[in-house]
Design a protein around this motif. Structure first.
Motif, PDB file in Angstrom:
ATOM      1  N   LYS A  45       1.149  -1.142  -0.014  1.00 33.04           N
ATOM      2  CA  LYS A  45      -0.143  -0.124  -0.072  1.00 33.04           C
ATOM      3  C   LYS A  45       0.861   1.184  -0.070  1.00 33.04           C
ATOM      4  CE  LYS A  45      -3.541   2.599   2.594  1.00 33.04           C
ATOM      5  NZ  LYS A  45      -2.611   3.829   2.378  1.00 33.04           N
ATOM      6  N   GLU A  46       1.936   1.242   0.703  1.00 31.47           N
ATOM      7  CA  GLU A  46       2.798   2.395   0.890  1.00 31.47           C
ATOM      8  C   GLU A  46       3.404   2.581  -0.526  1.00 31.47           C
ATOM      9  OE1 GLU A  46       6.811   3.785   3.288  1.00 31.47           O
ATOM     10  OE2 GLU A  46       5.344   2.452   4.157  1.00 31.47           O
ATOM     11  N   MET A  47       3.973   1.538  -1.179  1.00 27.36           N
ATOM     12  CA  MET A  47       4.436   1.744  -2.350  1.00 27.36           C
ATOM     13  C   MET A  47       3.619   2.287  -3.483  1.00 27.36           C
ATOM     14  SD  MET A  47       6.984  -1.739  -2.252  1.00 27.36           S
ATOM     15  CE  MET A  47       7.623  -1.439  -4.156  1.00 27.36           C
ATOM     16  N   ALA A  48       2.312   1.802  -3.542  1.00 25.09           N
ATOM     17  CA  ALA A  48       1.282   2.083  -4.387  1.00 25.09           C
ATOM     18  C   ALA A  48       0.925   3.715  -4.083  1.00 25.09           C
ATOM     19  CB  ALA A  48       0.130   1.255  -4.153  1.00 25.09           C
ATOM     20  N   ASP A  49       0.773   3.989  -2.797  1.00 26.81           N
ATOM     21  CA  ASP A  49       0.567   5.704  -2.415  1.00 26.81           C
ATOM     22  C   ASP A  49       1.665   6.323  -3.047  1.00 26.81           C
ATOM     23  OD1 ASP A  49      -1.555   4.589  -1.170  1.00 26.81           O
ATOM     24  OD2 ASP A  49      -0.776   4.899   0.658  1.00 26.81           O
ATOM     25  N   ARG A  50       3.010   5.927  -2.834  1.00 31.32           N
ATOM     26  CA  ARG A  50       4.050   6.842  -3.233  1.00 31.32           C
ATOM     27  C   ARG A  50       4.130   6.900  -4.930  1.00 31.32           C
ATOM     28  NH1 ARG A  50       9.251   4.949   0.371  1.00 31.32           N
ATOM     29  NH2 ARG A  50       8.390   5.565   2.128  1.00 31.32           N
ATOM     30  N   GLN A  51       3.819   5.766  -5.580  1.00 32.95           N
ATOM     31  CA  GLN A  51       3.601   5.814  -6.815  1.00 32.95           C
ATOM     32  C   GLN A  51       2.336   6.867  -7.573  1.00 32.95           C
ATOM     33  OE1 GLN A  51       3.559   1.751  -8.199  1.00 32.95           O
ATOM     34  NE2 GLN A  51       5.949   1.552  -8.257  1.00 32.95           N
ATOM     35  N   LEU A  52       1.483   6.717  -6.605  1.00 36.19           N
ATOM     36  CA  LEU A  52       0.527   7.417  -7.027  1.00 36.19           C
ATOM     37  C   LEU A  52       0.642   8.955  -6.743  1.00 36.19           C
ATOM     38  CD1 LEU A  52      -2.748   5.327  -5.974  1.00 36.19           C
ATOM     39  CD2 LEU A  52      -2.100   5.927  -8.226  1.00 36.19           C
ATOM     40  N   ALA A  53       1.325   9.190  -5.744  1.00 36.41           N
ATOM     41  CA  ALA A  53       1.661  10.645  -5.564  1.00 36.41           C
ATOM     42  C   ALA A  53       2.566  11.342  -6.631  1.00 36.41           C
ATOM     43  CB  ALA A  53       2.492  10.627  -4.047  1.00 36.41           C
ATOM     44  N   GLY A  54       3.385  10.288  -7.029  1.00 37.16           N
ATOM     45  CA  GLY A  54       4.378  10.848  -8.136  1.00 37.16           C
ATOM     46  C   GLY A  54       3.516  11.166  -9.358  1.00 37.16           C
ATOM     47  N   LEU A  55       2.601  10.298  -9.589  1.00 41.49           N
ATOM     48  CA  LEU A  55       1.615  10.573 -10.717  1.00 41.49           C
ATOM     49  C   LEU A  55       0.742  11.910 -10.762  1.00 41.49           C
ATOM     50  CD1 LEU A  55       0.634   7.043 -11.457  1.00 41.49           C
ATOM     51  CD2 LEU A  55       2.057   7.925 -12.833  1.00 41.49           C
TER      52      LEU A  55
END
Length: 74
Positions: A45-55
């Motif tokens: 979840k944390e990794m996905a949140d970081r990727q989404l924040a980058g997008l």
């Protein structure tokens, strides 16, 4: 041709799969390993949140890194 799922659809499907995995782990007598499962899910979840924040962040935002087209002069 298969219909492409929306982001919300993918998240619902993923949530349902995680619930089934947790139930099977618990029913399989591995309740002691649920903490590890939860930790791995939290990490994902944390990794996905970081990727989404980058997008979601604008490409021209100055985050201290050099972007294409930025002047890298000293």
């Amino acid at each position: 041709m298969a219909k492409k799922l929306s982001i919300a659809g993918i998240l619902r499907l993923t949530s349902d799969q995680l619930k089934r995995i947790r139930k099977r782990v618990a029913n399989g007598g591995h309740v002691d390993q649920m903490q590890e499962v939860d930790a791995l899910v939290g990490l994902a979840k944390e990794m996905a949140d970081r990727q989404l924040a980058g997008l979601e962040s604008p490409a021209d935002e100055n985050d201290g890194s050099v972007q294409d087209g930025d002047d890298a002069k000293d």
